[in-house]
Design a protein around this motif. Sequence first.
Motif, PDB file in Angstrom:
ATOM      1  N   UNK A  69      44.973  -9.076  49.277  1.00  0.00           N
ATOM      2  CA  UNK A  69      46.282  -9.200  49.921  1.00  0.00           C
ATOM      3  C   UNK A  69      47.407  -8.837  48.961  1.00  0.00           C
ATOM      4  N   UNK A  70      47.221  -9.084  47.663  1.00  0.00           N
ATOM      5  CA  UNK A  70      48.245  -8.707  46.676  1.00  0.00           C
ATOM      6  C   UNK A  70      48.347  -7.192  46.593  1.00  0.00           C
ATOM      7  N   UNK A  71      47.201  -6.503  46.624  1.00  0.00           N
ATOM      8  CA  UNK A  71      47.217  -5.045  46.571  1.00  0.00           C
ATOM      9  C   UNK A  71      47.813  -4.457  47.837  1.00  0.00           C
ATOM     10  N   UNK A  72      47.664  -5.153  48.954  1.00  0.00           N
ATOM     11  CA  UNK A  72      48.305  -4.719  50.200  1.00  0.00           C
ATOM     12  C   UNK A  72      49.816  -4.751  50.038  1.00  0.00           C
ATOM     13  N   UNK A  73      50.334  -5.799  49.440  1.00  0.00           N
ATOM     14  CA  UNK A  73      51.784  -5.911  49.210  1.00  0.00           C
ATOM     15  C   UNK A  73      52.250  -4.823  48.244  1.00  0.00           C
ATOM     16  N   UNK A  74      51.499  -4.606  47.158  1.00  0.00           N
ATOM     17  CA  UNK A  74      51.865  -3.555  46.197  1.00  0.00           C
ATOM     18  C   UNK A  74      51.840  -2.178  46.851  1.00  0.00           C
ATOM     19  N   UNK A  75      50.830  -1.917  47.675  1.00  0.00           N
ATOM     20  CA  UNK A  75      50.743  -0.612  48.351  1.00  0.00           C
ATOM     21  C   UNK A  75      51.923  -0.428  49.300  1.00  0.00           C
ATOM     22  N   UNK A  76      52.287  -1.470  50.032  1.00  0.00           N
ATOM     23  CA  UNK A  76      53.430  -1.386  50.945  1.00  0.00           C
ATOM     24  C   UNK A  76      54.723  -1.136  50.169  1.00  0.00           C
ATOM     25  N   UNK A  77      54.890  -1.842  49.053  1.00  0.00           N
ATOM     26  CA  UNK A  77      56.086  -1.640  48.215  1.00  0.00           C
ATOM     27  C   UNK A  77      56.108  -0.217  47.657  1.00  0.00           C
ATOM     28  N   UNK A  78      54.963   0.292  47.242  1.00  0.00           N
ATOM     29  CA  UNK A  78      54.895   1.658  46.701  1.00  0.00           C
ATOM     30  C   UNK A  78      55.261   2.681  47.764  1.00  0.00           C
ATOM     31  N   UNK A  79      54.757   2.503  48.978  1.00  0.00           N
ATOM     32  CA  UNK A  79      55.083   3.436  50.066  1.00  0.00           C
ATOM     33  C   UNK A  79      56.588   3.411  50.332  1.00  0.00           C
ATOM     34  N   UNK A  80      57.178   2.229  50.382  1.00  0.00           N
ATOM     35  CA  UNK A  80      58.626   2.131  50.628  1.00  0.00           C
ATOM     36  C   UNK A  80      59.433   2.750  49.486  1.00  0.00           C
ATOM     37  N   UNK A  81      59.060   2.453  48.253  1.00  0.00           N
ATOM     38  CA  UNK A  81      59.796   2.967  47.099  1.00  0.00           C
ATOM     39  C   UNK A  81      59.683   4.492  46.999  1.00  0.00           C
ATOM     40  N   UNK A  82      58.465   5.021  47.121  1.00  0.00           N
ATOM     41  CA  UNK A  82      58.292   6.473  47.026  1.00  0.00           C
ATOM     42  C   UNK A  82      58.968   7.145  48.222  1.00  0.00           C
ATOM     43  N   UNK A  83      58.884   6.540  49.399  1.00  0.00           N
ATOM     44  CA  UNK A  83      59.601   7.077  50.560  1.00  0.00           C
ATOM     45  C   UNK A  83      61.097   7.141  50.317  1.00  0.00           C
ATOM     46  N   UNK A  84      61.644   6.129  49.677  1.00  0.00           N
ATOM     47  CA  UNK A  84      63.065   6.106  49.332  1.00  0.00           C
ATOM     48  C   UNK A  84      63.394   7.254  48.370  1.00  0.00           C
ATOM     49  N   UNK A  85      62.511   7.515  47.410  1.00  0.00           N
ATOM     50  CA  UNK A  85      62.714   8.620  46.476  1.00  0.00           C
ATOM     51  C   UNK A  85      62.623   9.970  47.182  1.00  0.00           C
ATOM     52  N   UNK A  86      61.711  10.100  48.136  1.00  0.00           N
ATOM     53  CA  UNK A  86      61.560  11.361  48.872  1.00  0.00           C
ATOM     54  C   UNK A  86      62.855  11.722  49.590  1.00  0.00           C
ATOM     55  N   UNK A  87      63.554  10.737  50.100  1.00  0.00           N
ATOM     56  CA  UNK A  87      64.818  10.995  50.793  1.00  0.00           C
ATOM     57  C   UNK A  87      65.850  11.611  49.840  1.00  0.00           C
ATOM     58  N   UNK A  88      65.727  11.355  48.554  1.00  0.00           N
ATOM     59  CA  UNK A  88      66.696  11.821  47.557  1.00  0.00           C
ATOM     60  C   UNK A  88      66.256  13.073  46.790  1.00  0.00           C
ATOM     61  N   UNK A  89      65.012  13.487  46.957  1.00  0.00           N
ATOM     62  CA  UNK A  89      64.466  14.569  46.140  1.00  0.00           C
ATOM     63  C   UNK A  89      65.046  15.933  46.543  1.00  0.00           C
ATOM     64  N   UNK A  90      65.300  16.772  45.517  1.00  0.00           N
ATOM     65  CA  UNK A  90      65.729  18.157  45.731  1.00  0.00           C
ATOM     66  C   UNK A  90      64.877  19.120  44.905  1.00  0.00           C
ATOM     67  N   UNK A  91      64.102  18.594  43.996  1.00  0.00           N
ATOM     68  CA  UNK A  91      63.260  19.401  43.126  1.00  0.00           C
ATOM     69  C   UNK A  91      61.897  19.614  43.777  1.00  0.00           C
ATOM     70  N   UNK A  92      61.440  20.862  43.786  1.00  0.00           N
ATOM     71  CA  UNK A  92      60.121  21.139  44.357  1.00  0.00           C
ATOM     72  C   UNK A  92      59.015  20.462  43.559  1.00  0.00           C
ATOM     73  N   UNK A  93      59.139  20.432  42.241  1.00  0.00           N
ATOM     74  CA  UNK A  93      58.136  19.761  41.412  1.00  0.00           C
ATOM     75  C   UNK A  93      58.055  18.281  41.735  1.00  0.00           C
ATOM     76  N   UNK A  94      59.220  17.646  41.836  1.00  0.00           N
ATOM     77  CA  UNK A  94      59.241  16.229  42.192  1.00  0.00           C
ATOM     78  C   UNK A  94      58.750  16.018  43.622  1.00  0.00           C
TER      79      UNK A  94
END
Length: 176
Positions: A69-94
């Motif tokens: 269940x802890x890894x479920x929470x970490x995975x959910x947080x990672x998806x939200x955080x990386x999704x937040x970064x994707x909204x801001x990305x402009x670099x093809x490498x990133x």
Amino acid sequence: MTGSGSPAAVRRWAVLLAVLVLVVDQLTKLWAESALEDRAPIPVLGELLQFRLLYNSGAAFSIGRGSTWIFTIFAAAAVLWVGWLVVRVRSRGWAVALGLLLGGAATHLGDRLFRAPGFANGHVVDFIDYNGWFVGNIADIALTAGAVLVVVLTLRGISLDGRGSTEQPEESAPPQ
């Protein structure tokens, strides 16, 4: 690969790559469950690389079994955080790095949420055995490749918007 592009196009590439990782990972896990259940390991490159079905309740190297269940929470947080970064990305490498990370984290989250033994306690299907060192899956490959790319981009000083650390923002660049 590190240059910037249209923000919408770059984000679209990140999301498409994430979806591709998720689909390929889940399809290969379905294959593994149907082809490897109750079978001895199948050598691919001798004992160096084999296909062997395992269900992992922990993290990498089966660390933290019993704390799914802890890894479920970490995975959910990672998806939200990386999704937040994707909204801001402009670099093809990133975008590539974030797409790999988002796809890997999303598919692991799906496993944790929807696979047996139950909601938020599901086990990840692992089937690629690396010489007995560890057993992983396509999502693990994507996560590792994405993490390596993040390190490379960071060491090269390339930001999410595609500029290097020594470049000035376009609006304040001196005329040429």
